[in-house]
Design an enzyme around this catalytic site. Structure first.
Site, short mmCIF file in Angstrom:
data_model
loop_
_atom_site.label_atom_id
_atom_site.label_comp_id
_atom_site.label_asym_id
_atom_site.label_seq_id
_atom_site.Cartn_x
_atom_site.Cartn_y
_atom_site.Cartn_z
N ARG A 170 0.87 -1.17 0.00
CA ARG A 170 0.00 0.00 0.00
C ARG A 170 0.90 1.22 0.00
NH1 ARG A 170 -3.24 1.31 4.33
NH2 ARG A 170 -1.44 1.35 5.63
N ARG A 174 -3.19 10.38 2.46
CA ARG A 174 -4.18 11.00 3.34
C ARG A 174 -4.63 12.31 2.72
NH1 ARG A 174 -0.53 10.96 8.46
NH2 ARG A 174 -0.57 8.75 8.97
N ARG A 248 18.78 -7.03 2.76
CA ARG A 248 19.48 -5.77 2.57
C ARG A 248 19.98 -5.32 3.94
NH1 ARG A 248 22.05 -3.53 -1.56
NH2 ARG A 248 21.89 -1.27 -1.52
N ARG A 279 18.71 8.12 4.74
CA ARG A 279 18.01 8.89 5.78
C ARG A 279 19.03 9.56 6.69
NH1 ARG A 279 13.57 5.14 8.68
NH2 ARG A 279 15.33 3.78 9.16
N GLU A 300 22.27 7.12 7.25
CA GLU A 300 22.00 5.69 6.99
C GLU A 300 22.35 5.34 5.54
OE1 GLU A 300 18.12 4.38 8.35
OE2 GLU A 300 18.02 2.88 6.77
N TYR A 348 9.75 -8.81 7.67
CA TYR A 348 9.91 -7.54 8.38
C TYR A 348 8.84 -7.48 9.45
CZ TYR A 348 10.31 -2.80 9.83
OH TYR A 348 10.48 -1.70 10.64
N ASP A 350 7.45 -5.30 12.82
CA ASP A 350 7.57 -4.19 13.76
C ASP A 350 7.78 -4.76 15.16
OD1 ASP A 350 7.44 -1.94 12.25
OD2 ASP A 350 5.26 -1.81 12.29
C1 LIG Z 1 16.39 0.15 10.44
C2 LIG Z 1 15.20 -0.42 11.18
C3 LIG Z 1 14.36 0.42 11.88
C4 LIG Z 1 13.27 -0.11 12.57
N1 LIG Z 1 12.43 0.75 13.21
C5 LIG Z 1 11.34 0.27 13.85
C6 LIG Z 1 10.42 1.15 14.46
O1 LIG Z 1 10.58 2.39 14.41
N2 LIG Z 1 9.35 0.63 15.10
C7 LIG Z 1 9.13 -0.73 15.16
O2 LIG Z 1 8.13 -1.16 15.75
N3 LIG Z 1 10.00 -1.60 14.59
C8 LIG Z 1 11.09 -1.14 13.93
N4 LIG Z 1 11.99 -2.01 13.35
C9 LIG Z 1 11.78 -3.46 13.53
C10 LIG Z 1 12.52 -4.03 14.80
O3 LIG Z 1 13.90 -3.83 14.67
C11 LIG Z 1 12.17 -5.52 14.92
O4 LIG Z 1 10.79 -5.64 15.17
C12 LIG Z 1 12.90 -6.24 16.06
O5 LIG Z 1 14.27 -6.04 16.02
C13 LIG Z 1 12.63 -7.72 15.97
O6 LIG Z 1 13.19 -8.38 17.10
P1 LIG Z 1 13.81 -9.84 16.95
O7 LIG Z 1 13.99 -10.37 18.31
O8 LIG Z 1 12.98 -10.63 16.00
O9 LIG Z 1 15.18 -9.62 16.17
P2 LIG Z 1 16.54 -8.90 16.55
O10 LIG Z 1 16.26 -7.63 17.28
O11 LIG Z 1 17.34 -8.82 15.31
O12 LIG Z 1 17.23 -9.90 17.57
C14 LIG Z 1 17.82 -11.11 17.12
C15 LIG Z 1 19.05 -11.36 17.99
O13 LIG Z 1 19.56 -12.66 17.70
C16 LIG Z 1 20.97 -12.59 17.77
N5 LIG Z 1 21.52 -13.73 17.03
C17 LIG Z 1 21.37 -14.00 15.71
N6 LIG Z 1 22.05 -15.13 15.40
C18 LIG Z 1 22.62 -15.57 16.54
C19 LIG Z 1 23.46 -16.68 16.85
N7 LIG Z 1 23.87 -17.55 15.90
N8 LIG Z 1 23.86 -16.86 18.13
C20 LIG Z 1 23.50 -15.98 19.12
N9 LIG Z 1 22.72 -14.88 18.85
C21 LIG Z 1 22.29 -14.70 17.58
C22 LIG Z 1 21.29 -11.25 17.14
O14 LIG Z 1 22.59 -10.79 17.50
C23 LIG Z 1 20.18 -10.37 17.71
O15 LIG Z 1 20.58 -9.75 18.92
C24 LIG Z 1 13.04 -1.50 12.60
C25 LIG Z 1 13.89 -2.35 11.87
C26 LIG Z 1 14.93 -1.82 11.14
C27 LIG Z 1 15.76 -2.73 10.29
#
Ligand SMILES: Cc1cc2nc3c(=O)[nH]c(=O)nc-3n(C[C@H](O)[C@H](O)[C@H](O)COP(=O)(O)OP(=O)(O)OC[C@H]3O[C@@H](n4cnc5c(N)ncnc54)[C@H](O)[C@@H]3O)c2cc1C
Length: 372
Positions: A170, A174, A248, A279, A300, A348, A350
């Site tokens: 989408r 607005r 990416r 950004r 960024e 992806y 949030d």
């Molecule tokens: C640039 C960016 C901006 C964002 N901004 C927002 C926002 O404004 N609002 C929002 O709601 N969401 C945002 N997000 C999304 C948010 O980052 C994710 O929702 C969140 O990080 C997901 O959590 P997770 O636990 O799935 O993954 P992660 O936070 O990536 O945690 C996974 C962890 O696993 C660890 N890991 C991986 N492999 C191994 C291994 N082999 N051994 C040990 N540890 C390991 C990694 O080091 C990491 O610490 C954004 C994402 C990006 C990319």
């Protein structure tokens, strides 16, 4: 056993330890908890900096909101995003302000709606085959060329005609002057930073966190465990046997400036192709309740990750989706392993989606655990 101390792994660890009294070991390969949401005070200025890019919590789902409010309070920050294009600044997402600034006119909501509909009609695209065609079919050429085309080329490192159409589902427009970025019921930045949430989530006598520990370096010497919650990349878990999934990555160039305010807002999208970064972030604007004499900005830059780089945005080309299906079939053969979070799910997510999916999955697993 939990691999990864991001939101998915930390919420799971907290629930199993607190509610079921299980012993949990969390393995984290980085030198800190919190995954990509980690933030901490910048040592030079004291400004809370989001190391892996700016994170704004927003949700309309009561479950995740209530759950996280047990671990933090949020400030009243309301996110806006601005975009620079050819020396002019516009508010995003697309709305009356952006359209009227672009056209140098004062269209009413109905006139703007009619203008967009006419621009879409002129493209003649009924069945979009790629990202460019999809965007054109949703917003027409002038908005696409100003704000989407070059920005996405930089962000994805590919031409929008080579990118799959479903990257964009989408592009909401607005027909008001509301410049708030999100439409959610709740929004804010944790008042003590994200780091403090993770410390509280993982602060339990039944939880042991092992930092600087890569699961793949220790997987053959781990103590016996009933369940493995794996939040790393799913293709890595299976030694990339069906090939690598496309991601990416981004890197941030930090600058501390001896001025009070660099850009007057937290996030500025850079929509011109000849500006190499996508950004510019200025973190002090996330906490307007705090005063600082200096400022910290991050620029960024987007790039294609190598094997050792952090993964940020799933590309999800048709080949990636087919490959991912093969990994899901592999995952079904290891029922004691739960693949979760953005890397485990190859999606992806949030923060709110991540917390909610962890809470939902925990509720499923708990039913199984209680049933024996
Ligand atoms: C640039 C960016 C901006 C964002 N901004 C927002 C926002 O404004 N609002 C929002 O709601 N969401 C945002 N997000 C999304 C948010 O980052 C994710 O929702 C969140 O990080 C997901 O959590 P997770 O636990 O799935 O993954 P992660 O936070 O990536 O945690 C996974 C962890 O696993 C660890 N890991 C991986 N492999 C191994 C291994 N082999 N051994 C040990 N540890 C390991 C990694 O080091 C990491 O610490 C954004 C994402 C990006 C990319």
């Amino acid at each position: 056993m939990v691999v990864g101390a991001g939101f998915y792994g930390s919420v799971m660890a907290e629930r199993f330890a607190n509610e079921l009294g299980w012993k949990v070991v969390v393995l984290e390969k980085r030198n800190h908890i919190g995954g990509n949401c980690w933030s901490c005070p910048d040592p030079e200025t004291g400004i809370e900096v989001h190391e892996y890019g700016p994170h704004i919590f927003h949700t309309s789902h009561e479950q995740g909101w209530k759950y996280l409010n047990r671990f933090t309070k949020f400030n009243n920050y309301r996110h806006t995003v601005w975009a620079t294009r050819k020396g002019k600044v516009y508010p995003l997402p697309f709305g009356l302000a952006a359209i009227n600034l672009l056209l140098g006119r004062r269209l009413s909501p109905d006139e703007a709606r009619a203008w967009v509909a006419e621009e879409v009609r002129k493209t003649g695209i009924a069945d979009p085959k790629n990202l460019e065609e999809k965007a054109l079919s949703l917003i027409g050429r002038p908005l696409y060329e100003a704000f989407v085309k070059e920005y996405n080329e930089k962000h994805w490192g590919m031409k929008p005609t080579e990118l799959p159409a479903y990257i964009i589902t989408r592009l909401p427009i607005r027909y008001t002057y509301n410049v708030g970025y999100y439409n959610d019921r709740w929004e804010g930045i944790p008042i003590d930073g994200y780091g403090a949430i993770f410390k509280k989530l993982l602060e339990h006598p039944n939880i042991e966190v092992r930092l600087n520990t890569d699961y793949f370096s220790v997987r053959n010497s781990l103590p016996p465990h009933d369940l493995l919650i794996y939040t790393g990349p799913i293709d890595r878990f299976f030694d990339y046997k069906h090939g690598r999934l496309g991601w990416r990555s981004v890197r941030f160039e930090k600058q501390v400036l001896d001025i009070k305010d660099f850009q007057g807002t937290s996030v500025m999208n850079e929509c011109d192709g000849d500006v190499p970064y996508t950004r510019t972030h200025e973190f002090k604007h996330f906490t307007p309740e705090l005063k600082f004499d200096r400022t910290v900005i991050f620029r960024e830059y987007s790039f294609a990750p190598g094997l050792d780089d952090d993964l940020y945005y799933p590309v999800r080309t048709n080949e990636d989706v087919a490959r991912h299906a093969k990994y899901l079939a592999e995952a079904a053969t290891v029922p004691h392993v739960i693949f979760g979070g953005r890397l485990g799910a190859y999606a992806y997510l949030d923060m709110e989606n991540t917390v909610s999916t962890a809470l939902d999955k925990y509720a499923d697993l708990r039913r199984g655990a209680v049933a024996g």
